[in-house]
Enzyme design. Structure first.
Site, PDB file in Angstrom:
ATOM      1  CE1 TYR A  17      -1.450 -45.261  79.132  1.00 39.03           C
ATOM      2  CE2 TYR A  17      -2.073 -43.774  80.905  1.00 39.03           C
ATOM      3  CZ  TYR A  17      -1.106 -44.534  80.255  1.00 39.03           C
ATOM      4  OH  TYR A  17       0.193 -44.551  80.716  1.00 39.03           O
ATOM      5  CD  GLU A  18      -6.566 -46.061  72.203  1.00 42.65           C
ATOM      6  OE1 GLU A  18      -6.414 -45.100  71.452  1.00 42.65           O
ATOM      7  OE2 GLU A  18      -6.263 -47.220  71.883  1.00 42.65           O
ATOM      8  CB  SER A  19      -8.834 -47.618  78.481  1.00 44.53           C
ATOM      9  OG  SER A  19      -7.945 -46.929  79.343  1.00 44.53           O
ATOM     10  N   GLY A  20     -10.265 -44.498  78.540  1.00 42.60           N
ATOM     11  CA  GLY A  20     -11.175 -43.630  79.269  1.00 42.60           C
ATOM     12  C   GLY A  20     -10.645 -43.115  80.590  1.00 42.60           C
TER      13      GLY A  20
ATOM     14  CG  HIS B  69      -9.877 -47.256  69.038  1.00 48.92           C
ATOM     15  ND1 HIS B  69     -10.052 -48.499  68.486  1.00 48.92           N
ATOM     16  CD2 HIS B  69      -8.852 -47.389  69.935  1.00 48.92           C
ATOM     17  CE1 HIS B  69      -9.183 -49.351  69.021  1.00 48.92           C
ATOM     18  NE2 HIS B  69      -8.443 -48.699  69.894  1.00 48.92           N
TER      19      HIS B  69
END
Lengths: 271, 255, 271, 255
Positions: free
Chosen positions: B49-52, A104
Site C-alpha cells: 500500500y502506498e502508505s508504506g 504523491h
C-alpha cells in the site's frame, strides 16, 4: 528546540496570516487538533500543503483559512468527496482557493528535497500526464551522464510543519511508530515545526518500528491526547470511521458546516 | 448460486493476480480484490500500500490505505518517500491496481476533473494520488471500473495516469518503464489492449452479458475480439470468501 | 528470490570475471567471508565498489581480484593504511589498480539513485575540491527552478551487491539492526544480491531499530555464522580489534600476505 | 601536574565545544576530544557519527566510527544516506570536527595524496570519507592536527576539503553554506582565520610554547596575532577524565 508548550501557545507563535503551513499524516497520526486550533485563532491567507487533504483541511478551507492548496489527493478517504474543498474550488466559497496539484510521488520527493536542503528533487513521474501543463512546478531535467530526461519538482520548505505522534520525553524528543508517512521529512523541511503527541513520558522505551526525532530538530512539542481524532494513533486509539462518514453530511451544506464550526470548533474551552 | 455484477467484477479482478506477485493496491475495489485473491488462489500475494506497508496481511478489509491492521501485519513499514522511490519507481512491483473516474480508448485514466476547463471544472475529483507513477512504473496495470458511457470515453477530459497515450509506441516514447494497462475489468467483462493498435478491446464477457451491452456502455465504437471468451462463473468458494470479507468490513459505502 | 543457498554456490552463481561487485557494511556487518570466497574462486578483473574499503578489500586487491576500485575512504580503521591497496595503487602489485574516488556523501547518494531507479543523484558536495577534476563522474547540475548549481553523480548499479546481516527466516526475508549504513541501498541498487546472515530462523521477531528486506528483493541468502569477522554483528559478536591491528603487519609485506593467503583463505575446507 | 602536548591539544579541542552543540565527530582525536567534552563541561553535547548514530553517549571511547556502543547508546540510528542528506547537508550540525594530513594557509585540507601527481602519488592516503561535505555544510569546522612543516604547507597537494579556498569570499562564491574552519587546534597552540584575509593566524599558544616554535613548525610565514593568548593549563579534572578515557580504550595506536 523541542520546547514543550501548550497547543494554543505553539500555534500562536508559529502560524501567521499568509504562512505556508503543512499538516501531514498519511491516514495515521494526522494533527487534526492543531488544524482546528489554527481555525480558532482565525488565521487567513494560508497556503496549505498536504499530500492527502482530508477532513481537517476541508474544515480549514471551509473556515476560510486558506488562499491556496498544494496537494496530491483531496478526498474523504473511503467516503467520497471533500465538499468544502469542492465548494471553494468550484464556487469560491467562502473565499477562492487556488490549487497546485501534484502526484504523491512528486509531493513526497518535494518534502525529501526540503528536508535535505536541496532546491529540487528528481523523479520518474508526471510524464505524459496533463498535470505538467497546470503548474510551473513540474519541469524536465536532463541527466548529465546519460542524457535521459526526467522530472524535477521544487523543494517544499513550509514556514510551519505540523504532525502528530505517539510520545515525547520531557526533553522534547519525539517517538512515533506505525505508518509514519512523510512525518520526518515535513518536520525537517519546515522552517519551524510542531509535533502534537498523545503523551509526554519520562523515558522513551525502544519499540520495534519506532522512529525518533531529536528535540533539537523540532520547534515545539504539545501534549494533545486524542489530537489525531478522527484519525488514529497506533497503540493509543482507533480510526473513527463513523466520523469520516458523518463528515459527509455535515460538509455537504454550508449552513450545516457553519453550525458545526460554531458549535464544535470555536467554543473549545480556553484556559 | 447467484451473484451481483459487482461481485463478478471483484472476483474477476482477484483471479487476475498471480500467486506470489507483488501488487500495489489502492483502497476500495482493488483492495477488496487483492485481499480476496490472498484468501483464495494466491495466499502468497504481496500486498503493498502506498502508505508504506509492504507485505500487509490484513485479517479484515482495511477501510483506509493507512489502517492500523496494515502496519501491524506488514513484513515491514517504510516511509512514503521510500515506498515510491525505492519500491515503485525502479519497477519492483508486478501489478498496479487502479480505479478510474474516466478511462479512454487507449487506457488513459482521469481522476482529476470532469469538464474541459481544469481551472473551472464541472466536477472536481480527488486528483492523482499515487496513480501516475503506479501507471508508469508497475510492470503491468490492472484497472477496475464499472462500465458506462460516462466512464468509458473516447478521450479522457484530463490525463491523470497514462495508459497507451494516443496509441502504440507512446509509452516507449515517453520513457515509461512498465507495460501499461494489461486488463480493464468491468462489471460487464474484460477489456485488453489490442496487440497491434493498443486500443482497449472487449476480450471476455461475464456470464449472461451480451457484448452489445458492453458496446452500449462504452463511449466509443467498442472493438470486440474475434474469439470472445466468457468469464467462468464465480465459484461457491470465491463468493463465500468475498461475502465474508465484505461482511467483516461493514457497509460498502463505508469503503 | 531470497533463495537460501550455500555461500560457495551463491558466489559461484553471482560473481563473474569482470563484474562490478559491491560489498558494503559501515564498520558493522561487513560481508568478509563472502569476499574471501570470491578470492578462493579466483575471480579477476572485478570493479570493486565500497564506501570504506578496509581489510576485506585489501585482501581481495592483494589477491589480484580487482582491476578497479570505486570508493570514498580506504584505510584500516583505527590502525592506518591499507598496504595491499597502496602497493597496488603505487606499484601496480599484483596487478595495476585503477581508482575512482568520491566522498561518502557522493557514494551514498550514488547508491540511493541506484536503488531508486534513477540515473543520477543530486547533492551539495565536492564543490571546490580537487576530486572533481579526477573523475568524469562528478558533474555540475543546475536547478531548473532556482538556477542554483549543484553536483550530480551517476547511479551505482553493481552487478552483484553483498552485505552481511543478523538473521533471515526460511523464506529468505532478512532482518538487520544496529548500524545498517547503505545495506538497503546496495541490495536494491544491485542487479543481483547476496545477504550472508548469522543464522536462519523460523520466525523474525520484531526488534527495536530492526530493518527488514523482503525475500523478493534479494537473490540469495547464505547462512554464514561469523561471516562478518573481524567486523561484527550486533547481538552476535564483537568487533575483533586485535585482528585489525594484526592485519597491519601481515599486509605490509608481500610475502607475509601471500603466506597468509595461502595458509588462511585458500585452504578453507570445501564441502 | 604535568601533561603532554597531545593531552593539551585534545583538551583544548574539547573546550572549544559548547554544551548542547551538535557535533559531527570523526574517529580518533576528534572523537576523544568530543567524548572528553561530554564528560567535563558539555554533558549535553550531541555526538553525531557518520555511521548514522545521532546522540551517541558511549561509555568508553569507540575504536571505530561504527562501534556497537555508538548504536546502543544513540538517541536514534539512521542510514548513511540519511545522515548525510537529512542531517549534515541542510546545515543542522553546529560543529564539524576534522583531522588532516596536510592543511594550508587558508585552512584547506588534504587527506587524499601526498605528491604532485594524483595518479602516481608519493603517498596514497585514505581519501575523503565524509570530510568534503562536513567542511562544506557544518556551521563551523574545528580542525585538530599536529603542527609540523610537513603538515602545515603553503598550499595543500590536493584539496580534499575546502577551507577558505584561496582567500576571503571563496566560500561564498562556491556556495558553501557553513562558515568554514573556525579553529585549528594543534599541539602548540590555536590558529584562527584572520577576519580580513582568512589566513590562518596563531592566536593562542599552549602553556610553555614559544610562538617561534609554532612558526618553525609551519610551512609558510606564520602570521601571529597582535595579542597572543595563552591556553589555560589543563585542569586536574580534565586530565583525569582524559586519562580515564584513554585507559579504558587501550593503547592509543589501536585508535
Amino acid at each position: 528546540m523541542g520546547e514543550i508548550a501548550a497547543l494554543r501557545d505553539a500555534i500562536a507563535d508559529l502560524a501567521f496570516d499568509g504562512a505556508t503551513v503543512a499538516l501531514e499524516g498519511f491516514t495515521h497520526l494526522i494533527p487534526v487538533a492543531a488544524g482546528q486550533e489554527i481555525i480558532r485563532q482565525g488565521r487567513r491567507d494560508l497556503t496549505l500543503v498536504r499530500m492527502t487533504p482530508d477532513i481537517v483541511y476541508d474544515q480549514m478551507i471551509g473556515a476560510g483559512c486558506a488562499r491556496k492548496l498544494v496537494f496530491s489527493w483531496a478526498g474523504n478517504p473511503g467516503v467520497g468527496s471533500l465538499h468544502r474543498f469542492r465548494d471553494a474550488v468550484q464556487n469560491g466559497w467562502p473565499v477562492p482557493l487556488e490549487i497546485e496539484e501534484h502526484s504523491h510521488a512528486g509531493m513526497a520527493n518535494r518534502y525529501v528535497a526540503g528536508a535535505a536542503g536541496l532546491p529540487f528533487a528528481v523523479l520518474r513521474g508526471y510524464v505524459g500526464t496533463d498535470l505538467v501543463a497546470q503548474t510551473p512546478n513540474i519541469k524536465p531535467i536532463t541527466c548529465p551522464f546519460t542524457g535521459e530526461v526526467l522530472t524535477a519538482v521544487p523543494a517544499l520548505n513550509p514556514d510551519v510543519g505540523i504532525v502528530h505522534a505517539q510520545r515525547a520525553d520531557r526533553a522534547g524528543n519525539v517517538q512515533m511508530w506505525g505508518i509514519t508517512g512523510v512525518h520526518k521529512e515535513v518536520v525537517l523541511a519546515s522552517k519551524r515545526s510542531l509535533v502534537t503527541v498523545e503523551e509526554v513520558v519520562d523515558h522513551l522505551d525502544p519499540r520495534p518500528g519506532a522512529m525518533i526525532l531529536p528535540h533539537w530538530a523540532i520547534t515545539y512539542v504539545a501534549e494533545v491526547p486524542g489530537g489525531a481524532h478522527p484519525s488514529y494513533a497506533m497503540g493509543y486509539s482507533e480510526r473513527d470511521n463513523d466520523y469520516y462518514q458523518a463528515w459527509d453530511a455535515i460538509s455537504r451544506d454550508r449552513d450545516a458546516f457553519n453550525a458545526w464550526l460554531a458549535g464544535t470548533v470555536m467554543p473549545e474551552v480556553r484556559a | 448460486m447467484s451473484w451481483s455484477a459487482d461481485e463478478m467484477m471483484t472476483i474477476a479482478a482477484a483471479r487476475a493476480l498471480r500467486d506470489g506477485a507483488r501488487c500495489f493496491v489502492g483502497i476500495g475495489r482493488p483492495s477488496t480484490a487483492a485481499n480476496l485473491a490472498r484468501r483464495t488462489h494466491a495466499p502468497d500475494l504481496v500486498l503493498i500500500y502506498e502508505s508504506g506497508t509492504i507485505g500487509a496481511k490484513p485479517g479484515t478489509l482495511p477501510l483506509s490505505i493507512g489502517d492500523g491492521v496494515l502496519a501491524e501485519t506488514a513484513d515491514t513499514v517504510v516511509s512514503v518517500p521510500e515506498i515510491f522511490n525505492y519500491w515503485l519507481q525502479p519497477g519492483r512491483i508486478d501489478v498496479g491496481f487502479l480505479g478510474a473516474a474516466q478511462i479512454d480508448r487507449y487506457g488513459n485514466i482521469n481522476t482529476t476533473v470532469i469538464g474541459d476547463d481544469y481551472r473551472s471544472p464541472r466536477v472536481r475529483l480527488p486528483g492523482a494520488g499515487g496513480a501516475p507513477e503506479i501507471a508508469a512504473s508497475c510492470r503491468e496495470v490492472i484497472v477496475i471500473v464499472k462500465q458506462s458511457p460516462r466512464a468509458f470515453v473516447e478521450r479522457v477530459d484530463f490525463v491523470t495516469s497514462v495508459g497507451y497515450g494516443s496509441g502504440p509506441g507512446d509509452r516507449a516514447r515517453l520513457g515509461l518503464t512498465g507495460r501499461g494497462p494489461a486488463l480493464v475489468i468491468t462489471d460487464l467483462g474484460i477489456l485488453e489492449p489490442d496487440p497491434e493498435t493498443a486500443e482497449l478491446t472487449l476480450t471476455q464477457v461475464h456470464p449472461g452479458v451480451d457484448p452489445a451491452q458492453a458496446s452500449a456502455a462504452t463511449g466509443w465504437p467498442l472493438a470486440i475480439a474475434g474469439t470472445l471468451g466468457t468469464t467462468p462463473a464465480p465459484t461457491a468458494a470465491e463468493l463465500a470468501a468475498l461475502r465474508e470479507l465484505n461482511r467483516q468490513a461493514g457497509p460498502e459505502e463505508a469503503r
